[in-house]
Design an enzyme around this catalytic site. Sequence first.
Site, PDB file in Angstrom:
ATOM      1  N   PHE A 131      59.912  40.090  40.363  1.00 57.95           N
ATOM      2  CA  PHE A 131      58.902  41.142  40.418  1.00 57.95           C
ATOM      3  C   PHE A 131      58.979  41.842  41.776  1.00 57.95           C
ATOM      4  O   PHE A 131      59.227  41.201  42.803  1.00 57.95           O
ATOM      5  CB  PHE A 131      57.513  40.525  40.209  1.00 57.95           C
ATOM      6  CG  PHE A 131      56.448  41.542  39.941  1.00 57.95           C
ATOM      7  CD1 PHE A 131      56.327  42.135  38.694  1.00 57.95           C
ATOM      8  CD2 PHE A 131      55.553  41.913  40.937  1.00 57.95           C
ATOM      9  CE1 PHE A 131      55.351  43.075  38.442  1.00 57.95           C
ATOM     10  CE2 PHE A 131      54.580  42.854  40.700  1.00 57.95           C
ATOM     11  CZ  PHE A 131      54.466  43.447  39.448  1.00 57.95           C
ATOM     12  N   ASP A 208      56.331  31.593  41.784  1.00 57.09           N
ATOM     13  CA  ASP A 208      55.334  32.568  41.338  1.00 57.09           C
ATOM     14  C   ASP A 208      55.059  32.293  39.863  1.00 57.09           C
ATOM     15  O   ASP A 208      55.944  32.422  39.019  1.00 57.09           O
ATOM     16  CB  ASP A 208      55.885  33.987  41.532  1.00 57.09           C
ATOM     17  CG  ASP A 208      54.867  35.074  41.178  1.00 57.09           C
ATOM     18  OD1 ASP A 208      53.867  34.759  40.480  1.00 57.09           O
ATOM     19  OD2 ASP A 208      55.071  36.227  41.580  1.00 57.09           O
ATOM     20  N   TYR A 233      44.537  37.762  36.339  1.00 58.16           N
ATOM     21  CA  TYR A 233      44.017  38.778  35.412  1.00 58.16           C
ATOM     22  C   TYR A 233      44.850  38.916  34.151  1.00 58.16           C
ATOM     23  O   TYR A 233      44.565  39.764  33.310  1.00 58.16           O
ATOM     24  CB  TYR A 233      43.882  40.143  36.105  1.00 58.16           C
ATOM     25  CG  TYR A 233      44.988  40.496  37.066  1.00 58.16           C
ATOM     26  CD1 TYR A 233      46.224  40.934  36.615  1.00 58.16           C
ATOM     27  CD2 TYR A 233      44.789  40.386  38.431  1.00 58.16           C
ATOM     28  CE1 TYR A 233      47.227  41.262  37.487  1.00 58.16           C
ATOM     29  CE2 TYR A 233      45.787  40.706  39.331  1.00 58.16           C
ATOM     30  CZ  TYR A 233      47.002  41.156  38.855  1.00 58.16           C
ATOM     31  OH  TYR A 233      48.024  41.461  39.731  1.00 58.16           O
ATOM     32  N   LYS A 234      45.866  38.060  33.992  1.00 57.16           N
ATOM     33  CA  LYS A 234      46.651  38.071  32.764  1.00 57.16           C
ATOM     34  C   LYS A 234      46.061  37.043  31.796  1.00 57.16           C
ATOM     35  O   LYS A 234      45.027  37.276  31.175  1.00 57.16           O
ATOM     36  CB  LYS A 234      48.120  37.800  33.080  1.00 57.16           C
ATOM     37  CG  LYS A 234      48.730  38.751  34.107  1.00 57.16           C
ATOM     38  CD  LYS A 234      50.178  38.445  34.355  1.00 57.16           C
ATOM     39  CE  LYS A 234      50.745  39.145  35.571  1.00 57.16           C
ATOM     40  NZ  LYS A 234      50.553  40.587  35.649  1.00 57.16           N
ATOM     41  N   ARG A 382      57.471  45.788  26.342  1.00 56.40           N
ATOM     42  CA  ARG A 382      57.130  44.384  26.532  1.00 56.40           C
ATOM     43  C   ARG A 382      55.935  44.057  25.641  1.00 56.40           C
ATOM     44  O   ARG A 382      54.892  44.719  25.713  1.00 56.40           O
ATOM     45  CB  ARG A 382      56.779  44.145  28.007  1.00 56.40           C
ATOM     46  CG  ARG A 382      57.066  42.785  28.523  1.00 56.40           C
ATOM     47  CD  ARG A 382      56.901  42.704  30.030  1.00 56.40           C
ATOM     48  NE  ARG A 382      55.615  43.194  30.497  1.00 56.40           N
ATOM     49  CZ  ARG A 382      55.061  42.855  31.661  1.00 56.40           C
ATOM     50  NH1 ARG A 382      55.691  42.030  32.462  1.00 56.40           N
ATOM     51  NH2 ARG A 382      53.904  43.338  32.030  1.00 56.40           N
TER      52      ARG A 382
END
Length: 410
Positions: A131, A208, A233-234, A382
């Site tokens: 990322f 991560d 927040y996922k 995605r």
Amino acid sequence: MTGFSLFDRAAALDAADPLAPYRGHFLGAEDPAVRSYLDGNSLGRPLRATLDNLTAFVTDQWGGRLIRGWDEGWLSLPEQLGDRLGRVALGAAPGQCVVADSTTVLLYKLARAAVAARPERTEIVIDRDNFPTDRFVVEGIARERGLTVRWVDVAYDAGATPADVAGVVGENTALVLLSHVAYRSGFVADVPAITALVHDAGALILWDLSHSVGSVPAELDAWGVDFAAGCSYKYLNGGPGAPAWAYAARRHLPTLDQPIPGWLGSADPFAMGSEYRPADGIRRLVSGTPPIVGMLAIRDMLALLEEVGMAAVREKSELLTAFAVEATDHLLAPSGVNLTSPRSPEHRGGHITIDHPAFAGMVPGLWQEGIIPDYRNPNGIRLGLSPLSTSFHEVAVALEAITTRLADGT
């Protein structure tokens, strides 16, 4: 394509799903304007309980107790919530996790502390497909410390493997930073094997878990991980900009030298002392005032995950991605769509990516129809399948819409 009925298959899977009733725990799950929400790996739906709990917090605690709330539990919430997260989703014993800051800030703190713990070493290892934040943090620390970044080249539809990492780590490696689940392909890394070979080289590792926590079980203690961090927040449904979390193995805490010392990470914050002395334990990783309101939704989701159990969550996740792969093979592959995620469920996280040159122009139209997947360059859609809030029917709706638009050229 013979013998495959998209919506019949989805209906059968939904009917057999023991976790299907939990979908009703989420706000908006029955909103007719959102026909298919497949972006829970970017922003999870809010829980209905959170609406009530936030209102009660504002009225009773913030409004009723005012500043007294800090002495009545707010100050200890980062560690309490960290311990619960460790127990429910991370396989971490108490005293090693804390909720604070953003993912970027925590990655910086942990990575900077790790290279400081290996002062004689000159290299940081990271994969090129990680990322952007992870790569940018590593490059920034390398500039600060005069270090060299060693890049791992990984397969486009996979991620870093033990063999990939073994090819670049060595006596100069201070730190390796990798993702448990790759943000684009959804590839699940072999954390214990990679961690072991990094340790064999005398280096430290930082994982991560932003795209895995709450969807793919972890065993950080058992795997021997040094440090880990991730967002909330996922799959933890903490809401936009919710605070992140960090893990530091107990063996590192006495000497962990975090680079952003703040008053609430000091040994005696309210002494207002003239010099910084770090707190014992994981508390030393805290810098500023805890974001209490942002922690409440995380707490609600952790309660739900603890009720359901991560094993059941993972089983549903694998079924969702398997259905999406099956439907892609039958409906989309004939139109030139490529699956750029692993085919075996155990090597996939909670999302898959499908690629086609038309997808960049297609996604805005899908959003207007209330079908909300994610787009990632260079040409990937995605499909983020959050196990407790996503139905198989939602997956079918999205894939039918994509199939239709490809056929129509829209």
